[in-house]
Write a protein that holds these residues in place. Structure first.
Motif, short mmCIF file in Angstrom:
data_model
loop_
_atom_site.label_atom_id
_atom_site.label_comp_id
_atom_site.label_asym_id
_atom_site.label_seq_id
_atom_site.Cartn_x
_atom_site.Cartn_y
_atom_site.Cartn_z
N SER A 76 0.81 -1.22 0.00
CA SER A 76 0.00 0.00 0.00
C SER A 76 0.84 1.27 0.00
N VAL A 77 2.13 1.14 0.31
CA VAL A 77 2.97 2.33 0.34
C VAL A 77 3.91 2.41 -0.86
N GLN A 78 3.84 1.43 -1.76
CA GLN A 78 4.65 1.50 -2.97
C GLN A 78 4.09 2.58 -3.89
N CYS A 79 4.90 3.57 -4.17
CA CYS A 79 4.45 4.75 -4.91
C CYS A 79 5.01 4.68 -6.33
N ALA A 80 4.14 4.69 -7.33
CA ALA A 80 4.55 4.48 -8.72
C ALA A 80 4.45 5.78 -9.51
N VAL A 81 5.37 5.93 -10.47
CA VAL A 81 5.37 7.10 -11.32
C VAL A 81 5.90 6.71 -12.69
N GLY A 82 5.35 7.30 -13.74
CA GLY A 82 5.83 7.02 -15.09
C GLY A 82 4.69 6.67 -16.04
N PHE A 83 5.01 6.69 -17.33
CA PHE A 83 4.01 6.53 -18.39
C PHE A 83 3.90 5.10 -18.90
N SER A 84 4.74 4.19 -18.41
CA SER A 84 4.80 2.89 -19.05
C SER A 84 3.60 2.00 -18.77
N GLY A 85 2.84 2.26 -17.70
CA GLY A 85 1.59 1.53 -17.53
C GLY A 85 0.67 1.78 -18.70
N VAL A 86 0.57 3.03 -19.12
CA VAL A 86 -0.23 3.38 -20.30
C VAL A 86 0.36 2.74 -21.55
N LEU A 87 1.69 2.69 -21.64
CA LEU A 87 2.35 2.08 -22.80
C LEU A 87 2.01 0.60 -22.92
N PHE A 88 1.93 -0.10 -21.80
CA PHE A 88 1.55 -1.51 -21.86
C PHE A 88 0.12 -1.65 -22.36
N ALA A 89 -0.78 -0.76 -21.97
CA ALA A 89 -2.15 -0.80 -22.48
C ALA A 89 -2.17 -0.53 -23.99
N LEU A 90 -1.38 0.44 -24.45
CA LEU A 90 -1.31 0.73 -25.88
C LEU A 90 -0.70 -0.42 -26.66
N LYS A 91 0.24 -1.13 -26.04
CA LYS A 91 0.85 -2.29 -26.70
C LYS A 91 -0.18 -3.38 -26.94
N ILE A 92 -1.08 -3.57 -25.97
CA ILE A 92 -2.17 -4.54 -26.15
C ILE A 92 -3.03 -4.13 -27.35
N LEU A 93 -3.34 -2.85 -27.47
CA LEU A 93 -4.12 -2.37 -28.61
C LEU A 93 -3.39 -2.60 -29.92
N SER A 94 -2.11 -2.25 -29.94
CA SER A 94 -1.34 -2.40 -31.17
C SER A 94 -1.29 -3.85 -31.61
N ASN A 95 -1.05 -4.77 -30.68
CA ASN A 95 -1.01 -6.19 -31.03
C ASN A 95 -2.39 -6.70 -31.44
N HIS A 96 -3.44 -6.12 -30.87
CA HIS A 96 -4.79 -6.52 -31.24
C HIS A 96 -5.10 -6.11 -32.68
N TYR A 97 -4.65 -4.93 -33.07
CA TYR A 97 -4.90 -4.46 -34.43
C TYR A 97 -3.97 -5.09 -35.46
N HIS A 98 -2.88 -5.70 -35.01
CA HIS A 98 -1.94 -6.35 -35.92
C HIS A 98 -1.71 -7.78 -35.43
N PRO A 99 -2.72 -8.65 -35.56
CA PRO A 99 -2.58 -10.02 -35.05
C PRO A 99 -1.56 -10.80 -35.87
#
Length: 319
Positions: free
Chosen positions: A146-169
């Motif tokens: 509960s005290v681990q504090c996260a920062v950065g854009f790569s969580g969003v990047l992993f979501a976008l990677k799922i989209l990219s792979n979905h559109y290019h199976p």
């Protein structure tokens, strides 16, 4: 990468001296060409760089954790954490990855829908991260989650990677030198990044993957479409006007100073492959021929020839 800090024992940032990461990022952008980066992608890149140089809050006040967001009620961290980075290399690797994903996905979805997706993913990734960390705290009775504090854009990047792979199976991608089927690339990358760089947030990256799956295989896209239709009106949403037609830079062999003509076509954000093909066929059949001043057809086959239309129709009937 998305870094996490346990409690208040945040590791020291690298001194802001040479800023080699920023220089490499600038070099990457100039190699691609600023004119070749769609506007939303370019704007998000600029926002991340600006907040790195002039942060809206110190890192320990921008990172998100269950302790700070839920226990202390500091929910603004959900909006700050994706766009702040630990150091110039953290910024460089995240934004270089986003550059290519943004170019491909924005051209495919259209600027308005891509901005909508980024906004939802940025907020939802943080919420899923908090839910996962809170769940681990309850399951293990270990309050360090509960005290681990996260920062950065790569969580969003992993979501976008799922989209990219979905559109290019199909096909393969390289993850740290390993050839991996696109279907499993995000999961392999999740594990390998955590093993090779223990300072990254495994839970934060997992949250991004889950958000991407909620969009491609879950109800998120339908909810987003319904919400957008409710705000903009059903008639306007049914045929969004995405006038961005690819790269705006000059093209070789074209007229002097010629740019893509900004030709308009309808492309619903987040359409399936079959929906896009049907849209392409309709657009082509309604097109009486090249319009005066059109420098080039839009990308992704939205100006198919009659022969190509007949061929694709036959392929569909054969199936």
């Amino acid at each position: 990468m998305l870094h996490h800090f346990k409690g208040f024992s945040m590791r020291r940032q690298r001194p802001r001296g040479s800023q080699l990461g920023l220089l490499l990022l600038a070099s990457q952008l100039f190699q691609v060409g600023l004119d070749n980066v769609p506007p939303v992608t370019l704007g998000v890149l600029g926002l991340n760089v600006y907040l790195y140089l002039f942060p809206a809050a110190p890192l320990m006040q921008a990172c998100v954790s269950v302790q700070n967001a839920y226990w202390h009620g500091d929910w603004r961290r959900l909006f700050l954490s994706p766009f702040h980075h630990v150091d110039d290399w953290h910024l460089y690797f995240n934004l270089t990855s986003f550059l290519w994903k943004g170019i491909n996905l924005e051209r495919r979805m259209g600027g308005a829908w891509f901005l909508y997706v980024l906004s939802v993913f940025s907020l939802l990734t943080g919420l899923v991260y908090l839910g996962l960390e809170a769940g681990l705290t309850l399951l293990t009775d270990d309050h360090s989650y509960s005290v681990q504090c996260a920062v950065g854009f790569s969580g969003v990047l992993f979501a976008l990677k799922i989209l990219s792979n979905h559109y290019h199976p199909g096909g393969v991608t390289h993850v740290l030198g390993l050839r991996v089927d696109n279907r499993y690339a995000s999961w392999v990358e999740l594990v390998l990044i955590h093993l090779t760089n223990p300072g990254t947030s495994l839970i934060g990256h997992l949250a991004g993957i889950l958000v991407g799956l909620l969009y491609t295989a879950g109800p998120l896209k339908s909810i987003m479409k319904t919400s957008a239709a409710w705000v903009t009106g059903p008639s306007r949403f049914s045929q969004p006007n995405n006038s961005y037609s690819g790269y705006s830079g000059t093209r070789s062999g074209g007229p002097a100073g010629g740019e893509y003509a900004g030709r308009r076509w309808d492309q619903a954000g987040g359409m399936t492959e079959q929906e896009q093909l049907d849209q392409a066929l309709r657009n082509s059949l309604n097109d009486a021929g090249p319009r005066p001043g059109d420098a080039a057809p839009p990308p992704y086959g939205f100006n198919l020839s009659d022969e190509e239309v007949r061929r694709r129709r036959l392929m569909r009937f054969d199936r």
